[in-house]
Scaffold this active site. Structure first.
Site, PDB file in Angstrom:
ATOM      1  N   ASP A  20     126.590  50.667  26.012  1.00  0.00           N
ATOM      2  CA  ASP A  20     125.372  50.983  26.746  1.00  0.00           C
ATOM      3  C   ASP A  20     125.614  51.258  28.229  1.00  0.00           C
ATOM      4  O   ASP A  20     124.679  51.232  29.011  1.00  0.00           O
ATOM      5  CB  ASP A  20     124.378  49.803  26.612  1.00  0.00           C
ATOM      6  N   CYS A  55     114.062  55.891   5.616  1.00  0.00           N
ATOM      7  CA  CYS A  55     112.711  55.786   6.164  1.00  0.00           C
ATOM      8  C   CYS A  55     111.692  56.285   5.139  1.00  0.00           C
ATOM      9  O   CYS A  55     110.568  55.785   5.075  1.00  0.00           O
ATOM     10  CB  CYS A  55     112.577  56.619   7.440  1.00  0.00           C
ATOM     11  N   CYS A  82     108.038  55.680  26.904  1.00  0.00           N
ATOM     12  CA  CYS A  82     108.376  54.423  26.214  1.00  0.00           C
ATOM     13  C   CYS A  82     108.171  53.217  27.147  1.00  0.00           C
ATOM     14  O   CYS A  82     108.551  53.249  28.317  1.00  0.00           O
ATOM     15  CB  CYS A  82     109.835  54.499  25.749  1.00  0.00           C
ATOM     16  N   CYS A 127     108.298  48.949  17.745  1.00  0.00           N
ATOM     17  CA  CYS A 127     108.685  49.847  16.644  1.00  0.00           C
ATOM     18  C   CYS A 127     109.781  49.249  15.762  1.00  0.00           C
ATOM     19  O   CYS A 127     110.046  49.749  14.669  1.00  0.00           O
ATOM     20  CB  CYS A 127     109.085  51.222  17.168  1.00  0.00           C
TER      21      CYS A 127
HETATM   22  C1  B12 Z   1     118.589  56.314  27.309  1.00  0.00           C
HETATM   23  C2  B12 Z   1     118.419  55.116  26.390  1.00  0.00           C
HETATM   24  C3  B12 Z   1     117.127  54.603  26.243  1.00  0.00           C
HETATM   25  C4  B12 Z   1     115.888  55.284  26.823  1.00  0.00           C
HETATM   26  C5  B12 Z   1     115.544  56.515  25.967  1.00  0.00           C
HETATM   27  C6  B12 Z   1     115.452  56.204  24.461  1.00  0.00           C
HETATM   28  C7  B12 Z   1     116.184  57.175  23.549  1.00  0.00           C
HETATM   29  N1  B12 Z   1     115.930  57.044  22.257  1.00  0.00           N
HETATM   30  O1  B12 Z   1     116.949  58.010  23.941  1.00  0.00           O
HETATM   31  C8  B12 Z   1     114.857  54.119  26.798  1.00  0.00           C
HETATM   32  C9  B12 Z   1     114.886  53.409  28.136  1.00  0.00           C
HETATM   33  C10 B12 Z   1     113.411  54.525  26.503  1.00  0.00           C
HETATM   34  C11 B12 Z   1     115.474  53.208  25.732  1.00  0.00           C
HETATM   35  C12 B12 Z   1     114.743  52.264  25.024  1.00  0.00           C
HETATM   36  C13 B12 Z   1     115.284  51.432  24.064  1.00  0.00           C
HETATM   37  N2  B12 Z   1     116.592  51.254  23.796  1.00  0.00           N
HETATM   38 CO1  B12 Z   1     117.966  52.404  24.497  1.00  0.00          CO
HETATM   39  N3  B12 Z   1     119.394  53.476  25.031  1.00  0.00           N
HETATM   40  C14 B12 Z   1     119.534  54.563  25.730  1.00  0.00           C
HETATM   41  C15 B12 Z   1     120.994  55.035  25.787  1.00  0.00           C
HETATM   42  C16 B12 Z   1     121.588  54.627  27.133  1.00  0.00           C
HETATM   43  C17 B12 Z   1     121.213  56.528  25.574  1.00  0.00           C
HETATM   44  C18 B12 Z   1     120.481  57.117  24.355  1.00  0.00           C
HETATM   45  C19 B12 Z   1     120.565  58.608  24.365  1.00  0.00           C
HETATM   46  O2  B12 Z   1     121.630  59.189  24.412  1.00  0.00           O
HETATM   47  N4  B12 Z   1     119.399  59.281  24.356  1.00  0.00           N
HETATM   48  C20 B12 Z   1     119.332  60.691  24.390  1.00  0.00           C
HETATM   49  C21 B12 Z   1     118.721  61.223  23.114  1.00  0.00           C
HETATM   50  C22 B12 Z   1     118.763  62.737  23.114  1.00  0.00           C
HETATM   51  O3  B12 Z   1     119.515  60.811  22.150  1.00  0.00           O
HETATM   52  P1  B12 Z   1     119.169  59.926  20.879  1.00  0.00           P
HETATM   53  O4  B12 Z   1     117.743  59.580  20.755  1.00  0.00           O
HETATM   54  O5  B12 Z   1     120.160  58.834  20.918  1.00  0.00           O
HETATM   55  O6  B12 Z   1     119.469  60.981  19.755  1.00  0.00           O
HETATM   56  C23 B12 Z   1     120.749  61.532  19.578  1.00  0.00           C
HETATM   57  C24 B12 Z   1     121.386  61.091  18.295  1.00  0.00           C
HETATM   58  O7  B12 Z   1     120.697  59.979  17.758  1.00  0.00           O
HETATM   59  C25 B12 Z   1     121.347  62.311  17.437  1.00  0.00           C
HETATM   60  N5  B12 Z   1     120.415  62.286  16.354  1.00  0.00           N
HETATM   61  C26 B12 Z   1     119.104  62.075  16.403  1.00  0.00           C
HETATM   62  N6  B12 Z   1     118.604  62.209  15.181  1.00  0.00           N
HETATM   63  C27 B12 Z   1     119.631  62.516  14.363  1.00  0.00           C
HETATM   64  C28 B12 Z   1     119.660  62.759  12.999  1.00  0.00           C
HETATM   65  C29 B12 Z   1     120.878  63.063  12.398  1.00  0.00           C
HETATM   66  C30 B12 Z   1     120.910  63.321  10.948  1.00  0.00           C
HETATM   67  C31 B12 Z   1     122.059  63.105  13.177  1.00  0.00           C
HETATM   68  C32 B12 Z   1     123.341  63.404  12.579  1.00  0.00           C
HETATM   69  C33 B12 Z   1     121.999  62.861  14.534  1.00  0.00           C
HETATM   70  C34 B12 Z   1     120.776  62.572  15.098  1.00  0.00           C
HETATM   71  O8  B12 Z   1     121.018  63.433  18.238  1.00  0.00           O
HETATM   72  C35 B12 Z   1     120.481  63.028  19.476  1.00  0.00           C
HETATM   73  C36 B12 Z   1     121.057  63.826  20.597  1.00  0.00           C
HETATM   74  O9  B12 Z   1     122.404  63.673  20.704  1.00  0.00           O
HETATM   75  C37 B12 Z   1     121.627  54.234  24.588  1.00  0.00           C
HETATM   76  C38 B12 Z   1     123.084  53.805  24.783  1.00  0.00           C
HETATM   77  C39 B12 Z   1     124.048  54.941  24.531  1.00  0.00           C
HETATM   78  N7  B12 Z   1     124.965  55.173  25.431  1.00  0.00           N
HETATM   79  O10 B12 Z   1     123.940  55.614  23.510  1.00  0.00           O
HETATM   80  C40 B12 Z   1     120.697  53.007  24.453  1.00  0.00           C
HETATM   81  C41 B12 Z   1     120.369  52.472  23.040  1.00  0.00           C
HETATM   82  C42 B12 Z   1     120.016  53.650  22.170  1.00  0.00           C
HETATM   83  N8  B12 Z   1     119.175  51.684  23.250  1.00  0.00           N
HETATM   84  C43 B12 Z   1     119.130  50.635  22.529  1.00  0.00           C
HETATM   85  C44 B12 Z   1     118.026  49.744  22.481  1.00  0.00           C
HETATM   86  C45 B12 Z   1     118.237  48.397  21.824  1.00  0.00           C
HETATM   87  C46 B12 Z   1     116.787  50.134  23.030  1.00  0.00           C
HETATM   88  C47 B12 Z   1     115.441  49.390  22.883  1.00  0.00           C
HETATM   89  C48 B12 Z   1     115.185  48.787  21.498  1.00  0.00           C
HETATM   90  C49 B12 Z   1     115.378  48.293  23.986  1.00  0.00           C
HETATM   91  C50 B12 Z   1     114.083  47.503  24.041  1.00  0.00           C
HETATM   92  N9  B12 Z   1     113.861  46.549  23.150  1.00  0.00           N
HETATM   93  O11 B12 Z   1     113.288  47.727  24.919  1.00  0.00           O
HETATM   94  C51 B12 Z   1     114.424  50.535  23.205  1.00  0.00           C
HETATM   95  C52 B12 Z   1     114.027  51.307  21.929  1.00  0.00           C
HETATM   96  C53 B12 Z   1     113.299  52.590  22.176  1.00  0.00           C
HETATM   97  C54 B12 Z   1     113.420  53.569  21.007  1.00  0.00           C
HETATM   98  N10 B12 Z   1     112.465  53.526  20.096  1.00  0.00           N
HETATM   99  O12 B12 Z   1     114.387  54.329  20.955  1.00  0.00           O
HETATM  100  C55 B12 Z   1     120.359  50.487  21.649  1.00  0.00           C
HETATM  101  C56 B12 Z   1     120.015  50.855  20.189  1.00  0.00           C
HETATM  102  C57 B12 Z   1     120.661  49.984  19.143  1.00  0.00           C
HETATM  103  C58 B12 Z   1     120.328  50.464  17.754  1.00  0.00           C
HETATM  104  N11 B12 Z   1     120.384  49.597  16.770  1.00  0.00           N
HETATM  105  O13 B12 Z   1     120.052  51.620  17.524  1.00  0.00           O
HETATM  106  C59 B12 Z   1     121.367  51.440  22.356  1.00  0.00           C
HETATM  107  C60 B12 Z   1     122.361  52.172  21.444  1.00  0.00           C
HETATM  108  C61 B12 Z   1     122.137  50.606  23.413  1.00  0.00           C
HETATM  109  C62 B12 Z   1     123.231  49.747  22.774  1.00  0.00           C
HETATM  110  N12 B12 Z   1     124.484  50.015  23.090  1.00  0.00           N
HETATM  111  O14 B12 Z   1     123.007  48.867  21.983  1.00  0.00           O
HETATM  112  N13 B12 Z   1     116.774  53.461  25.565  1.00  0.00           N
HETATM  113  S1  SF4 Z   2     109.074  51.631  10.455  1.00  0.00           S
HETATM  114 FE1  SF4 Z   2     109.885  53.573  11.215  1.00  0.00          FE
HETATM  115  S2  SF4 Z   2     112.083  53.237  11.316  1.00  0.00           S
HETATM  116 FE2  SF4 Z   2     111.273  51.631   9.984  1.00  0.00          FE
HETATM  117  S3  SF4 Z   2     111.431  52.485   7.900  1.00  0.00           S
HETATM  118 FE3  SF4 Z   2     109.371  52.960   8.676  1.00  0.00          FE
HETATM  119  S4  SF4 Z   2     109.617  55.037   9.538  1.00  0.00           S
HETATM  120 FE4  SF4 Z   2     111.689  54.177   9.333  1.00  0.00          FE
HETATM  121  S1  SF4 Z   3     107.091  51.047  20.123  1.00  0.00           S
HETATM  122 FE1  SF4 Z   3     109.202  51.756  20.376  1.00  0.00          FE
HETATM  123  S2  SF4 Z   3     109.032  53.850  21.174  1.00  0.00           S
HETATM  124 FE2  SF4 Z   3     107.009  52.880  21.397  1.00  0.00          FE
HETATM  125  S3  SF4 Z   3     106.987  52.064  23.460  1.00  0.00           S
HETATM  126 FE3  SF4 Z   3     107.750  50.425  22.148  1.00  0.00          FE
HETATM  127  S4  SF4 Z   3     110.017  50.651  22.129  1.00  0.00           S
HETATM  128 FE4  SF4 Z   3     109.127  52.545  22.975  1.00  0.00          FE
END
Ligand code: B12
Ligand code: SF4
Ligand code: SF4
Length: 309
Positions: A131, A186, A212, A243
């Protein structure tokens, strides 16, 4: 057993000894498809004020830019689901922040893992992340077979749900590659989408980070929370688990055995009044090693005021 198999087995058993619940391995290669997803996410402004997400685009999608000669990406999951939880009617802190700061805890484990790999396997170069760096961690976890990226944006494991931190270790050693996790469990469920109070969960597993609660309460720093979000926080003081709490797969969550994640007593015991009366001096002592220090005292006070007024 080949040398590659032997090395792989050593790494996976050492990861388990260090307390990681899962360890999967993917071939280090550029993430072309994810690069497109990330670009579109950034272009739509879903990162809001998290400008760090705009930086190091190439590093984020190509592990060999982080570790020259990278051959394998090892992904590790560390359970943080707490054994005990806060009462519902007090300001809510995300479960990931109940105990000590996970960055330090995971960094220590990754350092030990890399050290043991060097001692037992030989000259290996690598870097560990959790992270804290430009790495698409969820994608690597899915690619190494640990779970699926769900509609709520989190990586879910079929056996134990999503309350896991993800850590990655990128190394220049060839290892046995795991099959990616192809399925998505899901199905037709939309519980997380329906439950998100700020409508931050969009179609196709895209999260509008700029809507968020986690973003507002942790990442906004010195800025004000927009007034249009008033009344939508459902008691969230720091981060948001809504969520994940509603997700049926989290019925399978088991309490973590990681001692460092044992909840700080204040988090379990504080009433709304205790949070309101907390002084800066007390905050600095009580939350010295806690993720809450990321928001600083002023951030916690701002969030509290926004929630309660
Ligand atoms: C920026 C960030 C945030 C931001 C933006 C959220 C987001 N989803 O991007 C904010 C601050 C809102 C946030 C919130 C949270 N986060 Co955060 N966050 C990050 C961070 C630093 C980067 C994520 C990122 O690259 N986002 C950019 C978007 C474009 O990418 P993405 O959603 O990840 O999607 C990519 C892939 O998933 C992929 N993808 C998407 N769909 C699909 C489908 C298929 C089939 C495939 C192949 C690929 C694919 O393509 C996307 C683009 O590359 C990561 C750590 C890291 N370095 O990865 C932690 C991370 C994702 N967060 C984490 C956590 C725990 C949270 C929270 C639960 C914290 C909390 N309790 O408040 C919330 C959950 C919010 C949510 N519902 O996602 C954990 C998730 C753990 C897990 N089990 O998944 C991570 C991995 C940190 C860690 N090392 O543990 N987060
Ligand atoms: S609550 Fe959201 S993440 Fe969990 S199984 Fe249902 S659709 Fe998937
Ligand atoms: S329910 Fe999930 S996506 Fe919505 S505000 Fe809370 S952490 Fe963010």
């Amino acid at each position: 057993m080949t040398l590659i198999e032997k090395n792989t087995q050593f790494i996976k058993s050492t990861a388990a000894q260090l307390g990681f619940s899962y360890c999967g391995i993917a071939k280090a290669a550029r993430l072309d498809e994810d690069a497109r997803r990330l670009e579109s996410w950034l272009n739509k402004g879903f990162h809001g004020g998290m400008t760090y997400m705009e930086n190091y685009f190439e590093l984020r999608v190509d592990p060999s830019k982080l570790v020259p000669g990278a051959k394998s990406v090892i992904t590790l999951l560390l359970n943080y689901f707490p054994g005990e939880q806060q009462k519902r009617n007090v300001p809510q802190v995300s479960k990931y922040a109940y105990g000590q700061d996970y960055h330090e805890v995971i960094r220590g484990k990754l350092r030990t893992l890399l050290q043991l790999i060097k001692e037992n396997i030989g000259e290996v170069h690598g870097r560990g992340f959790a992270d804290s760096a430009p790495v698409l961690e969820k994608t690597w976890a899915q690619k190494s077979g640990l779970g699926w990226i769900a509609k709520n944006g989190n990586l879910i494991t079929k056996e134990k749900g999503s309350f896991f931190f993800i850590a990655t270790l990128i190394i220049d050693l060839e290892l046995q590659i795991d099959d990616p996790f192809i399925k998505d469990y899901c199905g037709s469920c939309t519980r997380c989408i329906d439950a998100c109070p700020t409508d931050a969960i969009l179609d196709n597993k895209v999260i509008d980070g700029s809507r968020c609660i986690s973003y507002f309460t942790i990442e906004l720093k010195d800025m004000l929370i927009p007034g249009k979000m008033k009344g939508k926080f459902e008691n969230r003081l720091f981060g948001c688990d809504i969520c994940q709490d509603v997700c049926p797969w989290n019925r399978f969550s088991k309490p973590t055995s990681e001692k460092a994640f044992t909840p700080i007593p204040a988090i379990l015991n504080f009433s709304t009044n205790d949070w309101e009366e907390l002084t800066e001096e007390a905050f600095k002592v009580i939350f010295k090693n806690s993720p809450l220090k990321r928001s600083k005292y002023q951030g916690i006070k701002r969030n509290l005021k926004f929630m309660t007024e």
